[in-house]
Design an enzyme around this catalytic site. Structure first.
Site, PDB file in Angstrom:
ATOM      1  CB  CYS A 163      -0.905  -0.002   1.234  1.00 14.12           C
ATOM      2  SG  CYS A 163      -2.021   1.411   1.361  1.00 14.12           S
ATOM      3  CE  LYS A 171       7.020  12.600  -4.953  1.00  7.45           C
ATOM      4  NZ  LYS A 171       7.909  13.669  -5.453  1.00  7.45           N
ATOM      5  NE  ARG A 172       7.129   3.234 -11.218  1.00  8.81           N
ATOM      6  CZ  ARG A 172       6.295   2.242 -11.457  1.00  8.81           C
ATOM      7  NH1 ARG A 172       4.991   2.415 -11.339  1.00  8.81           N
ATOM      8  NH2 ARG A 172       6.749   1.044 -11.809  1.00  8.81           N
ATOM      9  CG  LEU A 173       7.390   5.615  -2.611  1.00 14.91           C
ATOM     10  CD1 LEU A 173       6.507   6.328  -1.597  1.00 14.91           C
ATOM     11  CD2 LEU A 173       8.795   5.446  -2.056  1.00 14.91           C
ATOM     12  CB  ALA A 174       4.388  -0.003  -5.585  1.00 12.36           C
ATOM     13  CG  LEU A 443      -5.574 -13.476   4.995  1.00 13.51           C
ATOM     14  CD1 LEU A 443      -5.106 -12.859   6.304  1.00 13.51           C
ATOM     15  CD2 LEU A 443      -6.808 -14.328   5.217  1.00 13.51           C
TER      16      LEU A 443
END
Length: 443
Positions: A163, A171-174, A443
């Protein structure tokens, strides 16, 4: 993102056309996954096993660099402040519907159950904070799991809850979160992972579809979750989904810890019928099916029920977990009760007559899950969800589950294996004439 859509985007770029923002994101995601040890869309898989081989000595002990305004955070879900931050981030930025009407409501009990199974590691709960303010703006979780992939046992990690704050997704954090949790897992000598996504990435090992069984159709309709078909009245829809007051299965009761040995034995045998499963230790299975024994039944996340014969043997069990939705901007209702079918097993599957087909198991599972619906209703559930995993296709139609719009793609990281049937036909709709070979429920 499918192979066809990628080809279309590449052609569009070659022709000098400009891509929209969503199309740019598709291309960036595609470019990232092309650098990872995952099968490509067009790969013909003939062998099974790891894609690349590394050792702990090959892995950097330093965290990946972040943009200067961010910093890594190791989160301790046992601490109230960390738990609250993860809850807030997921609540405000994780999966929600396109109209932003519904949001998952993660309780402390749910996060404890989902993120803290036996053997969990704090350093696999990875966060990103804004350096100046300390605000949590990114999160990813890994939990240990052993897999059985067509009789090959693999030590792996299950990746979930990735998330990033909505306003910072450019910002291309994933990809950085994925790489960082991969590095931390690799340092423990684990190089394979299991994860799911609603989007198509290179390259799914299996694809399943969500199915929904309305329990309180009137409420679902009033909040915009369910729609009234043409030519049908509200009264007819309410009547269609009305449940019996009493269940059909004799000797069905809530499970206790005294039942665990019988449940474990039945579950282990039943799971061998599938091609991709999780190999739970005794402590892990107890956690996933029985949860925290100190929590009152009405507050439990996971609900497990057993059938015991006259000799005291556990012949069947089923389980489901609760993860409600918060309803936004609705004056009448503020929450939807949602249940998700989890694991189950029945010794009917081993009856000699069952070799002639699935009719005995179909009848038994329809009775069991039919009673699960009644129990769920008593717990305030408004809709009961089930994937096309396990043997679910046998009862979905008879119990009035409807196909959902969403597909769930299963992925194996750094592992190559032929496609595993997910209970769908060639048009990605439920195959009511066959069952899935996917034994994992995530999940």
């Amino acid at each position: 993102m499918s192979e066809k859509s990628i080809e279309e985007l590449l052609k569009k770029l070659a022709a000098g056309a400009q891509l929209s923002e969503p199309e740019k994101k598709e291309m960036k995601d595609y470019k990232f996954w092309k650098t990872q040890p995952v099968p490509s869309f067009d790969e013909t898989i003939t062998t099974q096993g790891p894609i690349e081989t590394k050792t702990i000595a090959d892995i950097s002990t330093e965290p990946l660099p972040l943009l200067k305004e961010f910093e890594w955070a190791d989160l301790d879900i046992n601490k109230q402040e960390d738990h609250d931050e993860v809850f807030k981030l997921l609540y405000e930025n994780y999966v929600e519907d396109a109209d932003s009407t519904f949001r998952f409501k993660y309780t402390k009990e749910f996060l404890d159950w989902a993120l803290k199974p036996p053997g969990y590691r704090r350093d696999w709960h990875v966060g990103v904070r804004v350096k100046a303010t300390g605000r949590l703006i990114g999160f990813i979780a890994g939990i240990p799991t052993d897999l059985d992939v067509r009789s090959q046992e693999i030590k792996a990690v299950e990746i979930n809850f990735i998330c990033v704050h909505k306003k910072l997704r450019s910002k291309r954090l994933a990809p950085i979160l994925i790489k960082e949790v991969t590095r931390r897992v690799n340092l423990q000598g684990i190089f394979q992972a299991l994860y799911t996504a609603g989007v198509v990435l290179p390259s799914p090992v299996s694809v399943c579809r969500y199915n929904h069984r309305p329990i309180n159709w009137k409420k679902l309709h009033s909040v915009g979750f369910s729609y009234l078909p043409d030519g049908v009245s509200e009264t007819q829809m309410i009547a269609k989904y009305t449940l019996r007051n009493q269940g059909k299965v004799k000797n069905l009761r809530r499970a206790t810890l005294d039942d665990f040995e019988g449940v474990e034995s039945l579950f282990t045998k039943f799971q061998k019928r599938y091609e991709l499963t999780q190999k739970f230790s005794t402590d892990e299975l107890k956690h996933w099916l029985f949860g925290d024994a100190s929590i009152k039944n009405e507050d439990k996340v996971i609900h497990t029920f057993v059938v015991e014969d006259e000799q005291g043997k556990i012949t069947d069990f089923f389980s489901f977990y609760l993860l409600p939705f918060t309803i936004l901007d609705n004056k009448e209702h503020d929450e939807l009760g949602i249940a998700y079918l989890f694991y189950y097993a029945s010794d009917v599957a081993f009856d000699k007559e069952e070799k002639e087909g699935n009719q005995l198991l179909k009848k038994r599972l329809t009775e069991l899950i039919g009673d699960a619906l009644i129990i769920a209703k008593s717990l305030g559930v408004d809709v009961f969800n089930a994937l096309t995993t396990q043997d679910n296709n046998l009862f979905l139609q008879d119990l009035k589950f409807g196909e959902g719009d969403g597909l769930l793609n299963y992925y194996l990281f750094n592992y190559r294996v032929k496609q595993i049937e997910g209970g769908l036909n060639d048009k990605n709709h439920v195959d009511y004439n066959d069952v899935s070979k996917m034994g994992v429920v995530m999940l």
